[in-house]
Design an enzyme around this catalytic site. Structure first.
Site, PDB file in Angstrom:
ATOM      1  N   ARG A 120       0.848  -1.189   0.000  1.00  0.00           N
ATOM      2  CA  ARG A 120       0.000   0.000   0.000  1.00  0.00           C
ATOM      3  C   ARG A 120       0.883   1.239   0.000  1.00  0.00           C
ATOM      4  NH1 ARG A 120      -3.581  -2.741  -1.208  1.00  0.00           N
ATOM      5  NH2 ARG A 120      -5.655  -2.990  -0.288  1.00  0.00           N
TER       6      ARG A 120
ATOM      7  N   HIS B 129      -1.420  -0.207  -9.642  1.00  0.00           N
ATOM      8  CA  HIS B 129      -2.038  -1.083  -8.631  1.00  0.00           C
ATOM      9  C   HIS B 129      -2.697  -2.314  -9.278  1.00  0.00           C
ATOM     10  CE1 HIS B 129      -3.813  -1.029  -4.310  1.00  0.00           C
ATOM     11  NE2 HIS B 129      -3.689  -2.268  -4.752  1.00  0.00           N
TER      12      HIS B 129
ATOM     13  N   GLU C  69      -4.008   7.433  -5.138  1.00  0.00           N
ATOM     14  CA  GLU C  69      -4.247   6.649  -6.359  1.00  0.00           C
ATOM     15  C   GLU C  69      -5.522   7.120  -7.038  1.00  0.00           C
ATOM     16  OE1 GLU C  69      -4.044   2.463  -5.437  1.00  0.00           O
ATOM     17  OE2 GLU C  69      -1.988   2.629  -4.723  1.00  0.00           O
TER      18      GLU C  69
HETATM   19  P1  NAP Z   1      -0.958 -11.236   5.433  1.00  0.00           P
HETATM   20  O1  NAP Z   1      -0.890 -12.689   5.139  1.00  0.00           O
HETATM   21  O2  NAP Z   1      -1.803 -10.763   6.568  1.00  0.00           O
HETATM   22  O3  NAP Z   1       0.540 -10.713   5.612  1.00  0.00           O
HETATM   23  C1  NAP Z   1       0.859  -9.488   6.156  1.00  0.00           C
HETATM   24  C2  NAP Z   1       2.149  -9.647   6.940  1.00  0.00           C
HETATM   25  O4  NAP Z   1       2.554  -8.362   7.413  1.00  0.00           O
HETATM   26  C3  NAP Z   1       1.996 -10.550   8.155  1.00  0.00           C
HETATM   27  O5  NAP Z   1       2.943 -11.583   8.084  1.00  0.00           O
HETATM   28  C4  NAP Z   1       2.251  -9.635   9.338  1.00  0.00           C
HETATM   29  O6  NAP Z   1       2.999 -10.348  10.318  1.00  0.00           O
HETATM   30  C5  NAP Z   1       3.095  -8.517   8.712  1.00  0.00           C
HETATM   31  N1  NAP Z   1       2.960  -7.268   9.453  1.00  0.00           N
HETATM   32  C6  NAP Z   1       1.823  -6.676   9.884  1.00  0.00           C
HETATM   33  N2  NAP Z   1       2.116  -5.561  10.553  1.00  0.00           N
HETATM   34  C7  NAP Z   1       3.471  -5.460  10.571  1.00  0.00           C
HETATM   35  C8  NAP Z   1       4.377  -4.534  11.134  1.00  0.00           C
HETATM   36  N3  NAP Z   1       3.940  -3.497  11.856  1.00  0.00           N
HETATM   37  N4  NAP Z   1       5.690  -4.713  10.931  1.00  0.00           N
HETATM   38  C9  NAP Z   1       6.140  -5.811  10.246  1.00  0.00           C
HETATM   39  N5  NAP Z   1       5.321  -6.733   9.701  1.00  0.00           N
HETATM   40  C10 NAP Z   1       4.002  -6.555   9.865  1.00  0.00           C
HETATM   41  O7  NAP Z   1      -1.487 -10.436   4.164  1.00  0.00           O
HETATM   42  P2  NAP Z   1      -1.239 -10.745   2.618  1.00  0.00           P
HETATM   43  O8  NAP Z   1      -2.373 -11.523   2.078  1.00  0.00           O
HETATM   44  O9  NAP Z   1       0.149 -11.269   2.432  1.00  0.00           O
HETATM   45  O10 NAP Z   1      -1.347  -9.251   2.027  1.00  0.00           O
HETATM   46  C11 NAP Z   1      -0.465  -8.256   2.473  1.00  0.00           C
HETATM   47  C12 NAP Z   1      -0.870  -6.882   1.979  1.00  0.00           C
HETATM   48  O11 NAP Z   1      -0.583  -6.766   0.599  1.00  0.00           O
HETATM   49  C13 NAP Z   1      -2.361  -6.568   2.079  1.00  0.00           C
HETATM   50  O12 NAP Z   1      -2.711  -6.073   3.361  1.00  0.00           O
HETATM   51  C14 NAP Z   1      -2.589  -5.546   0.993  1.00  0.00           C
HETATM   52  O13 NAP Z   1      -2.547  -4.248   1.500  1.00  0.00           O
HETATM   53  C15 NAP Z   1      -1.424  -5.781   0.042  1.00  0.00           C
HETATM   54  N6  NAP Z   1      -1.872  -6.262  -1.289  1.00  0.00           N
HETATM   55  C16 NAP Z   1      -1.624  -5.504  -2.387  1.00  0.00           C
HETATM   56  C17 NAP Z   1      -2.001  -5.962  -3.620  1.00  0.00           C
HETATM   57  C18 NAP Z   1      -1.731  -5.158  -4.868  1.00  0.00           C
HETATM   58  O14 NAP Z   1      -2.541  -5.186  -5.784  1.00  0.00           O
HETATM   59  N7  NAP Z   1      -0.605  -4.478  -4.946  1.00  0.00           N
HETATM   60  C19 NAP Z   1      -2.661  -7.189  -3.766  1.00  0.00           C
HETATM   61  C20 NAP Z   1      -2.912  -7.925  -2.624  1.00  0.00           C
HETATM   62  C21 NAP Z   1      -2.492  -7.455  -1.375  1.00  0.00           C
HETATM   63  P3  NAP Z   1       2.910  -9.954  11.872  1.00  0.00           P
HETATM   64  O15 NAP Z   1       1.463  -9.805  12.186  1.00  0.00           O
HETATM   65  O16 NAP Z   1       3.575 -11.074  12.557  1.00  0.00           O
HETATM   66  O17 NAP Z   1       3.660  -8.690  12.011  1.00  0.00           O
HETATM   67  C1  GLV Z   2      -5.263  -5.200  -3.362  1.00  0.00           C
HETATM   68  O1  GLV Z   2      -4.621  -4.199  -3.262  1.00  0.00           O
HETATM   69  C2  GLV Z   2      -5.627  -6.037  -2.272  1.00  0.00           C
HETATM   70  O2  GLV Z   2      -5.405  -5.660  -1.113  1.00  0.00           O
HETATM   71  O3  GLV Z   2      -6.175  -7.111  -2.541  1.00  0.00           O
END
Ligand code: NAP
Ligand code: GLV
Length: 320
Positions: free
Chosen positions: A238, A286, A267
């Site tokens: 993000r 994005h 965005e």
């Molecule tokens: P996830 O499985 O919840 O992974 C997020 C990770 O971030 C967790 O391992 C969490 O571990 C860590 N985290 C949270 N707060 C933190 C902090 N303060 N410092 C360090 N690490 C931290 O989520 P995901 O499915 O992988 O998705 C992650 C993010 O990617 C989403 O929230 C979204 O915003 C973004 N995303 C973007 C796109 C795009 O189109 N570009 C697409 C999909 C997702 P801990 O809780 O142990 O810290």
């Molecule tokens: C996209 O940005 C998502 O969080 O799935």
């Protein structure tokens, strides 16, 4: 009387059909123009379900006016566009779309690593502009990915996906989370690191945390100052997690080598934004989860959670 569902963006018929059989479905008529705020608020006043995308601000004001609302189904895994505290207070369920987009988004994060490191955007632009005169010994030379050190900040579902891909490139993988992941360490050899150490030692740094109060501004001038001059920084999570002004300064001065960005503080990013002037920025609009299969899978999840919630069953993927 049927319950009503308002969908804030035009979606394919096949995704919406299961809802039309059961509910009164109203859908904003554009795929690329966001629903205006006043229309969203007006629709929310009567809707039982809102099917939203990340550009909609689903805030306290909206929850205050939405008297019938039972569920907000967000077409994303991230849900920082939704005031979850206000949702809780108003007894509204919020769901997201985890898992189905993990591998597609990890592919895109890896694409950004490769593109930024090997300057593919710059090189293609030059070719199309007719600037390819001959094979040049040091033309468009970049950084090697194979065998380099990767640091992942936010080693969740997508972070692990990127780390697994990195093994095929013989990369040394470090990660930083608030909690350690012993299984990822023992199974794959990924190593836990404090944030500062990760920033100092990594050739590639990929940010994949959610945007929260804790992660906003996580990478600022101090953190950029710890990185190598050859470092490539990727944000596929993000906007707002990396301070864009500090990033601009670091890229412009050569403090770091390049950045690959799929997300921005605002965005769509304005064309006059300073980051877009820099040749060492690879910028995408994005598109992390944007494969046909994955987007349809996300929609299927949303439709299922809305149906379950409105028919009195517990919806999957509740974040509130
Ligand atoms: P996830 O499985 O919840 O992974 C997020 C990770 O971030 C967790 O391992 C969490 O571990 C860590 N985290 C949270 N707060 C933190 C902090 N303060 N410092 C360090 N690490 C931290 O989520 P995901 O499915 O992988 O998705 C992650 C993010 O990617 C989403 O929230 C979204 O915003 C973004 N995303 C973007 C796109 C795009 O189109 N570009 C697409 C999909 C997702 P801990 O809780 O142990 O810290
Ligand atoms: C996209 O940005 C998502 O969080 O799935």
């Amino acid at each position: 009387m049927k319950k009503t569902v308002f969908i804030t963006r035009q979606l394919p018929d096949e995704a919406v059909a299961p809802l039309r059989e059961r509910f009164d479905v109203d859908m904003w008529g554009s795929e690329d123009e966001p629903v205006p705020r006043d229309v969203l608020l007006e629709k929310a006043e009567t809707a039982h379900a809102l099917w939203t995308v990340i550009s909609e601000e689903v805030d306290r004001e909206l929850f205050g006016r939405a008297k019938n609302l039972e569920i907000v189904a967000n077409m994303a895994v991230g849900y920082n566009n939704i005031d979850t505290e206000a949702a809780k207070e108003h007894g509204v369920a919020v769901t997201n779309t985890p898992g189905v987009l993990t591998e597609t988004t990890a592919d895109l994060a890896f694409t950004l690593m490769l593109a930024a490191a090997r300057r593919t955007g710059q090189a293609e632009k030059a070719l199309r502009a007719g600037e390819w005169k001959s094979w040049t010994p040091m033309g468009f030379t970049g950084q090697d990915i194979f065998g380099a050190t990767l640091g992942i900040i936010g080693m969740g579902r997508i972070g692990e996906g990127v780390a697994r891909r990195a093994r095929g490139f013989d990369m040394d993988v470090f990660y930083h989370n608030r909690t350690r992941k012993p299984e990822a360490e023992s199974m794959h050899g990924f190593r836990y690191s404090g944030l500062d150490d990760l920033l100092r030692r990594s050739d590639f740094i990929v940010v994949l945390t959610p945007l929260t109060d804790e992660t906003r501004g996580l990478i600022g001038a101090r953190e950029l100052g710890l990185m190598k001059e050859t470092a490539v920084l990727v944000n596929a999570a993000r906007g707002g997690i990396i301070d864009e002004e500090a990033l601009y300064d670091a890229l412009r001065s050569g403090q770091i080598w390049a950045a690959g960005l799929d997300v921005f503080e605002e965005e769509p990013i304005g064309l006059e934004h300073p980051l877009l002037e820099l040749p060492n920025v690879t910028a995408l609009p994005h598109i992390g989860s944007a494969s046909i299969k994955t987007r349809l899978a996300m929609m299927k999840l949303n439709a299922e959670t809305i149906t379950d919630c409105l028919e009195g069953r517990q919806p999957a993927n509740r974040v509130v």
